[in-house]
Design a protein around this motif. Structure first.
Motif, short mmCIF file in Angstrom:
data_model
loop_
_atom_site.label_atom_id
_atom_site.label_comp_id
_atom_site.label_asym_id
_atom_site.label_seq_id
_atom_site.Cartn_x
_atom_site.Cartn_y
_atom_site.Cartn_z
N GLY A 1 46.48 96.74 -34.00
CA GLY A 1 46.38 97.43 -32.73
C GLY A 1 47.70 97.79 -32.10
O GLY A 1 47.78 97.98 -30.88
N LEU A 2 48.76 97.90 -32.92
CA LEU A 2 50.09 98.24 -32.40
C LEU A 2 50.41 99.72 -32.58
O LEU A 2 51.47 100.18 -32.15
CB LEU A 2 51.15 97.39 -33.10
N TRP A 3 49.52 100.45 -33.21
CA TRP A 3 49.66 101.90 -33.38
C TRP A 3 48.28 102.50 -33.57
O TRP A 3 47.41 101.89 -34.20
CB TRP A 3 50.54 102.22 -34.58
N SER A 4 48.08 103.67 -32.99
CA SER A 4 46.78 104.35 -33.12
C SER A 4 47.01 105.81 -33.47
O SER A 4 47.82 106.48 -32.82
CB SER A 4 45.99 104.25 -31.81
N PRO A 5 46.31 106.32 -34.49
CA PRO A 5 46.47 107.73 -34.84
C PRO A 5 45.95 108.67 -33.75
O PRO A 5 46.31 109.84 -33.72
CB PRO A 5 45.67 107.86 -36.13
N THR A 6 45.13 108.15 -32.84
CA THR A 6 44.57 108.98 -31.77
C THR A 6 45.26 108.76 -30.43
O THR A 6 44.83 109.30 -29.42
CB THR A 6 43.07 108.70 -31.62
#
Length: 604
Positions: free
Chosen positions: A7-12
């Motif tokens: 949960g440290l990066w999201s494509p959206t």
């Protein structure tokens, strides 16, 4: 994959788990080529809601070469600049724990070099995210054993998210046994699947870990002493957002032992690689990193290396495989060229310390005290300490309040011993005097014959370093220092120049006779300072008595190693107060604990 899974990066563009946090701790079980660390660092840079400080703890049994790290990022140009910084710091990674600092201390990589199970035991704070990485279970089953996964679970708090590319059924079942809710998710090329998990045990975990502190209460600290120790503590706390008030009885920077005109930071070696040797290496690394950040090379300090003359064969390295290849980046037998550059006889026994250099301590102190959120009050002598509802108060000789704060750190010299409760620290005074002079005053062009590098081993000799302003500021030479125990005053003694010249005769015999006129009482310059030591030769760092005196800490007893140890000890104080990963192995930090001197406590 690891960043998304935790949960440290999201494509959206969704909000990240670390958004708005004061600090975030990522634990990784296999550093490899460093790509996960570099990607996490890059994600931290790009996230406007990033945590104030990122701690990345990674374990690696067999560290790669710096060039391997640089080659690994060729397909990701956005990571190239970060890899360059990592490669420059990638030195001396012996078995043990190493702290590498980036972004002015806001990104800290703790490398644990050794077997995964052993290194997991050196970590004593919970992780917010875990990257389960390493060789596959078929290649390295120990990495994925139930015992190892239990050790990882010990370092998790409820809600800690775990990500891995390994989706083997046995690993999933063992993680569930350890209290994780496990999900098998779609992977990213070249992996078809990935694993995500959240620590949600059905039981209430019992833990001895130090708690992390994600809240942001008002943080105020009082530091007694504005020397190397006090300024290091103040700097480390101020960088973490603390408001720090520093009280010092002197009139300005360098009034005490930190006024040493020039000194060395260099590793300590021993045949058994003792606790002191290992702690000193951690301290030297921290000092060199701080100097790179704050000081001007060439005038304030230099990463010059240091030649150690092994007088009478003392200070030997561990033998053969006990001193690994990475150890030789720290200390190694000197070459003939290095021996010649140091002015030693051809057959002299000597070591070359590559990770070492000279420093003007006063410049380091001034730079650390110049940090925002630090207020320094000079000519302010503390006479008594008193607990209050808020925390701690410092009083003057008339009983008037000087300052008050949540936390009080006593980091002064020998005379501050009287402020602490009776018997808290058995500090002893150690007076030292150096002899010095200008290079231009040496006779017959002798300055051209001085060693090209600092030499230590029986006292130390340094040349080409500016003298303090009160001595004119010209380039000078320095020899010393004396060691006089049980002397509580930093007085100057003419006879100490003869003692320092005698040391020079042993350290650099070929230079001694030519420099005899420079030690004459009517020509030589002098400086003396009062250091303080403890019986086991290690500093005392941290709470003095957590139960009876909460909020009272010390950072004292550096002895003759204040330059090498003070930055490390300041970072250790900050880590203890902030609930951060420690800047050195927890097993080594235990040897520095001030509570070791409590009555009834077994001494280190």
């Amino acid at each position: 994959m690891f960043l998304q899974g935790c949960g440290l990066w999201s494509p959206t563009g969704e909000a990240t788990a670390w958004a708005g946090q004061r600090q975030w701790h990522v634990l990784e079980t296999g550093f490899g080529l460093g790509l996960s660390f570099l990607a996490t660092w890059h994600a931290w840079q790009q996230d406007p809601q990033r945590p104030e400080r990122l701690f990345f703890t990674s374990i690696e049994a067999w560290p790669v070469a710096a060039q391997d790290i640089l080659r690994s990022v060729q397909a990701w140009p956005e990571l190239q600049a970060l890899a360059d910084q990592l490669a420059r710091a990638w030195r001396g990674l012996m078995p043990g724990v190493h702290r590498l600092v980036f972004e002015d201390g806001r990104v800290q990589l703790t490398l644990c070099i050794g077997p995964v199970e052993k290194m997991l035991r050196e970590i004593d704070v919970p992780a917010d995210s875990v990257f389960l990485d390493g060789f596959s279970p078929d290649v390295n089953p120990e990495m994925w054993s139930l015992h190892t996964l239990k050790a990882v679970a010990r370092l998790c708090r409820t809600g800690t998210r775990v990500a891995s590319w390994c989706v083997q059924r046995g690993v999933r079942e063992d993680l569930a046994h350890c209290g994780f809710a496990v999900t098998r998710a779609d992977g990213l090329p070249p992996k078809s699947h990935r694993l995500e998990a959240v620590f949600q045990p059905a039981w209430t975990p019992r833990t001895k870990l130090r708690p992390t502190r994600h809240a942001s209460p008002g943080r105020t600290a009082l530091v007694l002493g504005a020397g190397l120790s006090g300024s290091a503590v103040a700097c480390s706390l101020a960088r973490r957002g603390w408001s720090v008030t520093v009280l010092d009885a002197g009139p300005g920077v360098g009034a005490g032992a930190s006024g040493l005109p020039a000194g060395l930071t260099a590793p300590h070696v021993s045949p058994d690689d003792s606790v002191l040797s290992r702690i000193t290496r951690a301290g030297v690394r921290a000092t060199l990193q701080r100097c790179l950040e704050l000081l001007q090379p060439g005038s304030d300090w230099a990463w010059s290396g240091v030649l150690e003359h092994r007088v009478e064969g003392k200070r030997a390295l561990p033998e053969a495989d006990a001193w690994p290849a990475q150890g030789h980046e720290w200390s190694t037998p000197a070459t003939a060229e290095q021996i010649a550059a140091g002015g030693l006889p051809d057959k002299a026994q000597a070591l070359w310390h590559g990770m070492a250099g000279w420093i003007r301590p006063r410049q380091l102190v001034a730079a650390q005290l110049a940090m925002p959120r630090i207020e320094v009050r000079w000519n302010t002598a503390a006479h008594a300490l008193r607990q209050s509802e808020r925390g701690w108060q410092v009083l003057n000789a008339q009983g008037h309040l000087l300052a008050e704060a949540d936390q009080l750190i006593v980091a002064g010299g020998f005379h501050t011993r009287d402020l602490l409760p009776m018997g808290t620290l058995p500090l002893n005074p150690l007076r030292g005097q150096i002899s010095m002079g200008t290079l231009d005053d040496l006779l017959d062009g002798l300055n051209q014959a001085l060693p090209d590098v600092p030499v230590n081993g029986h006292g130390s000799f340094i040349s080409g370093v500016p003298l303090p302003p009160e001595f004119g500021g010209a380039l000078g030479w320095y020899m010393g220092s004396t060691f006089e125990r049980a002397c509580p005053e930093a007085v100057l003694r003419d006879e100490d120049h003869a003692a320092n010249h005698a040391r020079l005769a042993t350290l650099l015999q070929g230079l001694s006779q030519a420099m005899r006129p420079a030690f004459a009482p009517d020509r030589v310059l002098a400086w003396a300072g009062l250091r303080c030591t403890l019986p086991d030769r290690l500093p005392a760092v941290g709470p003095v008595h957590s139960e009876q005196l909460p909020g009272l800490l010390v950072c004292a007893g550096m002895g003759a190693r204040g330059i090498s140890l003070s930055v490390l000890c300041g970072e250790l104080i900050a880590a203890l107060l902030e609930g951060e990963p420690l800047p050195l192995a927890s097993s080594l930090a235990a040897h520095l604990g001030a509570q070791r001197f409590k009555p009834g406590t077994a001494k280190a």
